[in-house]
Design an enzyme around this catalytic site. Structure first.
Site, PDB file in Angstrom:
ATOM      1  N   TYR A  98      24.857 -71.743  45.690  1.00  0.00           N
ATOM      2  CA  TYR A  98      23.948 -72.679  45.004  1.00  0.00           C
ATOM      3  C   TYR A  98      23.998 -74.065  45.647  1.00  0.00           C
ATOM      4  CZ  TYR A  98      22.659 -69.413  41.352  1.00  0.00           C
ATOM      5  OH  TYR A  98      22.133 -68.339  40.680  1.00  0.00           O
ATOM      6  N   GLU A 140      25.492 -65.040  35.684  1.00  0.00           N
ATOM      7  CA  GLU A 140      25.862 -64.088  36.747  1.00  0.00           C
ATOM      8  C   GLU A 140      27.347 -63.727  36.675  1.00  0.00           C
ATOM      9  OE1 GLU A 140      24.146 -66.029  40.242  1.00  0.00           O
ATOM     10  OE2 GLU A 140      22.266 -66.108  39.130  1.00  0.00           O
ATOM     11  N   GLY A 267       2.454 -44.997  39.476  1.00  0.00           N
ATOM     12  CA  GLY A 267       3.061 -44.753  40.786  1.00  0.00           C
ATOM     13  C   GLY A 267       4.570 -44.622  40.673  1.00  0.00           C
ATOM     14  N   VAL A 383       8.785 -55.692  37.678  1.00  0.00           N
ATOM     15  CA  VAL A 383       7.968 -55.748  38.902  1.00  0.00           C
ATOM     16  C   VAL A 383       8.822 -55.222  40.044  1.00  0.00           C
ATOM     17  CG1 VAL A 383       6.706 -57.260  40.465  1.00  0.00           C
ATOM     18  CG2 VAL A 383       6.791 -57.800  38.055  1.00  0.00           C
TER      19      VAL A 383
END
Ligand SMILES: Cc1cc2nc3c(=O)[nH]c(=O)nc-3n(C[C@H](O)[C@H](O)[C@H](O)COP(=O)(O)OP(=O)(O)OC[C@H]3O[C@@H](n4cnc5c(N)ncnc54)[C@H](O)[C@@H]3O)c2cc1C
Ligand code: HEM
Length: 393
Positions: A98, A140, A267, A383
């Site tokens: 970061y 995280e 798909g 996505v």
């Protein structure tokens, strides 16, 4: 929460920073990858960098985060942060990195906006960056702690052709680890030029198997290069081989309880949905579940028969299929021909929707759901690429 002075400065400079994002992003990645070529070779998706797809995601999400901080300071964009943190955790992004991103991002902002970046402006945006970065770093660390950290060496116990373009790999993790239906793993491969490229693949089976399975559709180029990792996996990985994968991550997961569900995919986006449907069947669920899948043709639909069988086993579930071409199909139920259209599909009240597929498919389904009164907060999506919808709701 931003300090009041920074909030005023961020509000005043959002339009100028927002307007220059593309330029800032280009310079940021350009100089970061010049100084740190290993980040492009071994961490970032170099295909997305080349086609520009990923580039807007990072800076765009900071701008979305800043907008929220100044417009709705009491809200925390948990969904956006969780989505990014899961992706980062699966990639092995570290807290130290970061600092690296900060250095090149702020140098790019100063370069593009010049004198407009007064010390006061720099301070305010620094505050935004670190509010977001620290929230991500904490999430995280939690995710990694829960998953037991780092990369795993999984043995491929089966390779099976599913369609002309899709192959499934059954993987045996070295330690028993569970996952939630809908999650994915990152797969890291070393390509012939020595680059380590990482991609995500959804787990396409229920957790109850013990072994995991991914189903990979090869990305064929045409005007652009063939997809690097999907083709490499198709061409090189056989039963008995060992793959380097992450623990399972991902925030698009099957909700527990008995809320009615709409599970809609198109798909290769059928993979996380298949895991959810198999889990429902394995646990004897009687939930009302409407399963929708769209594909080019039945032969292109990976795991079609498996999905039909699982839905038939679920007393509360119905399946609706759409194929652009459906010649000679023995599908059950009889498929619809053409693009997905939910207008005639009965939807239960109070449903939660889970969508996965190409963006035009998800836009069409989402619009129909909104038109029929499903609140945006009950429509969830995955996505299979950089998530450029993040923060847009
Ligand atoms: C959460 C998640 C889950 C996923 N689950 C699945 C799954 O279950 N199954 C599955 O098959 N996939 C899944 N994916 C997609 C997968 O991660 C990969 O994105 C996909 O396999 C393509 O990777 P690739 O390396 O083959 O292609 P890449 O090399 O990443 O190429 C991507 C695109 O960039 C183009 N490109 C590359 N280089 C250039 C260039 N120089 N100029 C212009 N264009 C270029 C390529 O032509 C291609 O269209 C998932 C993705 C995510 C984020
Ligand atoms: C505050 C700082 C950061 C923000 C706001 C941020 C934001 C994002 C966003 C929005 C995505 C896309 C998520 C998705 O597609 O679902 C992403 C992906 C990614 N991020 Fe970050 N990120 C930050 C820091 C970092 C750092 C420090 C690294 C490591 C150097 C990093 C590496 C990556 C990589 C490798 C991806 C996947 C992109 C790809 O492979 O194409 N990010 N990040």
């Amino acid at each position: 929460m931003l300090s009041p002075e920074s909030a005023a400065t961020v509000r005043a400079t959002l339009p100028v920073i927002g307007g220059a994002l593309e330029d800032i992003t280009g310079r940021f990645y350009g100089s970061m990858f010049t100084d740190h070529p290993e980040l492009l070779r071994d961490l970032f998706n170099r295909g997305n960098q080349a086609n520009g797809e990923q580039r807007g995601a990072l800076a765009g999400s900071i701008a979305a985060f800043a907008t929220l901080l100044v417009e709705r300071p009491d809200d925390r964009p948990d969904a956006m942060l969780a989505r990014i943190a899961n992706k980062h955790a699966s990639l092995g992004v570290t807290a130290e990195q970061y600092e690296v991103v900060h250095k090149y991002l702020f140098a790019a902002i100063a370069e593009v906006l010049g004198d407009a970046v007064t010390p006061e402006v720099a301070r305010a945006w620094d505050e935004v960056y670190w509010l977001m970065a620290n929230a991500l770093i904490a999430l995280e660390a939690d995710l990694r702690r829960d998953s037991g950290e780092s990369w795993l060496r999984a043995t491929v116990v089966e390779r099976r052709r599913q369609t002309a373009d899709a192959v499934s790999f059954t993987l045996r993790p070295p330690i028993p680890l569970s996952f939630r239906p809908g999650q994915y793993v990152s797969v890291a491969v070393t390509l012939p030029d020595g680059a380590r490229q990482i991609r995500q693949y959804s787990l396409s089976c229920a957790p109850s198997h013990g072994d995991w399975r991914i189903t990979v559709k090869r990305v064929r180029g045409g005007d652009t290069p063939d997809g690097e990792v999907s083709n490499w996996l198709h061409e090189n990985v056989q039963a008995g081989d060992v793959l380097t994968i992450s623990a399972p991550f991902g925030d698009l997961v099957l909700p527990e309880g008995d809320t009615p569900l709409l599970l809609a995919s198109a798909g290769i986006g059928g993979t996380p949905i298949l895991s959810m449907v198999e889990h429902l069947a394995a646990t004897g669920s009687t939930r009302r579940v409407t399963v929708v899948h769209a594909d080019r043709a039945p032969d292109d639909h990976a795991h079609r028969e498996e999905l039909e069988r699982l839905v038939a086993d679920l007393p509360g579930a119905t399946l609706h299929l759409w194929y652009e071409q459906a010649g000679g199909c023995s599908c059950r139920p009889e498929p619809n021909i053409g693009q997905v259209d939910l207008a005639d599909v009965e939807l239960p009240d109070g449903l939660s929707a889970y969508l996965c597929g190409p963006l035009p498919f998800m836009r069409a389904v989402r619009s129909e759901l909104l038109r029929r009164g499903v609140p945006a907060s009950d429509i969830h999506y995955e996505v299979f690429g950089p998530d450029l919808w993040l923060g847009q709701d």
